[in-house]
Design a protein around this motif. Sequence first.
Motif, short mmCIF file in Angstrom:
data_model
loop_
_atom_site.label_atom_id
_atom_site.label_comp_id
_atom_site.label_asym_id
_atom_site.label_seq_id
_atom_site.Cartn_x
_atom_site.Cartn_y
_atom_site.Cartn_z
N VAL A 86 -6.04 -11.22 -16.34
CA VAL A 86 -7.09 -10.51 -17.07
C VAL A 86 -6.59 -9.09 -17.29
O VAL A 86 -6.23 -8.39 -16.34
CB VAL A 86 -8.41 -10.48 -16.28
N VAL A 87 -6.57 -8.65 -18.57
CA VAL A 87 -6.05 -7.32 -18.88
C VAL A 87 -7.08 -6.51 -19.66
O VAL A 87 -7.95 -7.05 -20.34
CB VAL A 87 -4.73 -7.40 -19.67
N VAL A 88 -6.93 -5.18 -19.55
CA VAL A 88 -7.72 -4.23 -20.31
C VAL A 88 -6.77 -3.64 -21.35
O VAL A 88 -5.71 -3.13 -21.01
CB VAL A 88 -8.28 -3.12 -19.40
N ASP A 89 -7.15 -3.74 -22.64
CA ASP A 89 -6.30 -3.29 -23.75
C ASP A 89 -6.91 -2.04 -24.37
O ASP A 89 -8.05 -2.05 -24.81
CB ASP A 89 -6.20 -4.40 -24.79
N ARG A 116 -0.20 0.52 -22.94
CA ARG A 116 -1.36 0.16 -23.75
C ARG A 116 -2.28 -0.76 -22.97
O ARG A 116 -3.50 -0.70 -23.08
CB ARG A 116 -0.87 -0.55 -25.03
N ILE A 117 -1.68 -1.64 -22.15
CA ILE A 117 -2.42 -2.68 -21.43
C ILE A 117 -2.21 -2.51 -19.93
O ILE A 117 -1.11 -2.22 -19.48
CB ILE A 117 -1.94 -4.07 -21.88
N LEU A 118 -3.28 -2.73 -19.18
CA LEU A 118 -3.18 -2.73 -17.72
C LEU A 118 -4.17 -3.78 -17.22
O LEU A 118 -5.29 -3.89 -17.74
CB LEU A 118 -3.53 -1.36 -17.15
N GLY A 119 -3.76 -4.56 -16.21
CA GLY A 119 -4.68 -5.59 -15.76
C GLY A 119 -4.33 -6.23 -14.44
O GLY A 119 -3.44 -5.78 -13.72
N ILE A 156 -0.47 -5.50 -13.88
CA ILE A 156 0.41 -5.98 -14.95
C ILE A 156 0.15 -5.19 -16.22
O ILE A 156 -0.93 -4.60 -16.39
CB ILE A 156 0.23 -7.49 -15.19
N ASN A 157 1.13 -5.16 -17.14
CA ASN A 157 0.93 -4.46 -18.41
C ASN A 157 1.12 -5.38 -19.61
O ASN A 157 1.32 -4.91 -20.72
CB ASN A 157 1.84 -3.22 -18.49
N ALA A 158 1.03 -6.67 -19.39
CA ALA A 158 1.06 -7.67 -20.47
C ALA A 158 0.66 -9.02 -19.90
O ALA A 158 0.81 -9.25 -18.70
CB ALA A 158 2.46 -7.76 -21.07
N ILE A 159 0.15 -9.88 -20.77
CA ILE A 159 -0.12 -11.25 -20.33
C ILE A 159 1.18 -12.04 -20.52
O ILE A 159 1.78 -12.03 -21.59
CB ILE A 159 -1.27 -11.88 -21.14
N ALA A 160 1.59 -12.70 -19.43
CA ALA A 160 2.85 -13.46 -19.48
C ALA A 160 2.60 -14.87 -19.98
O ALA A 160 1.58 -15.45 -19.77
CB ALA A 160 3.47 -13.51 -18.11
#
Length: 160
Positions: A86-89, A116-119, A156-160
């Motif tokens: 789950v990330v916040v964009d 840009r993204i953190l989650g 994380i800074n992206a969805i893998a």
Amino acid sequence: MGSKRVGFARIRSLINENTNQLKHRRAVVRTALTADTPLTAADQGSVILIDGSAAANFTISLPTAPEVGSEYYFCLADDNNAAAQVVVDSGVNNKIEGFAIALLASSNTTAYHSHRILGFDDAAKKGSMMHIVCVDATAGAVRWLIIDSKSSLAFINAIA
């Protein structure tokens, strides 16, 4: 004497207004998010609960035109599924910046993020959280500052 009563009435009114403003306010808690969700200015200041217990990745999008001082609290309301990120964009050309803390079983780590993204990664535990505040609302270059963050895994800074 009539003017004194009006004066006292005004003073009493001001005292009542101040008392009301000083009362402890309850946090607004948003129902746990389980899918892609865009946040709005109305969500500002709320505790945003996140439920990543299903095996699905999703993104929470911040407003692209926030006001300086807008803040959001994100908290996992349940353990993330082993296959759920789950990330916040923050949006194109915008950034979430600051230190994020991972509270690991063997050691604690701190990492600086400017993304840009953190989650929250797969299998992050309930209670993992992030508190961010908008410190620069320049259109196309919005900056969000991490005020507080804790996670059972590295952020994380992206969805893998």
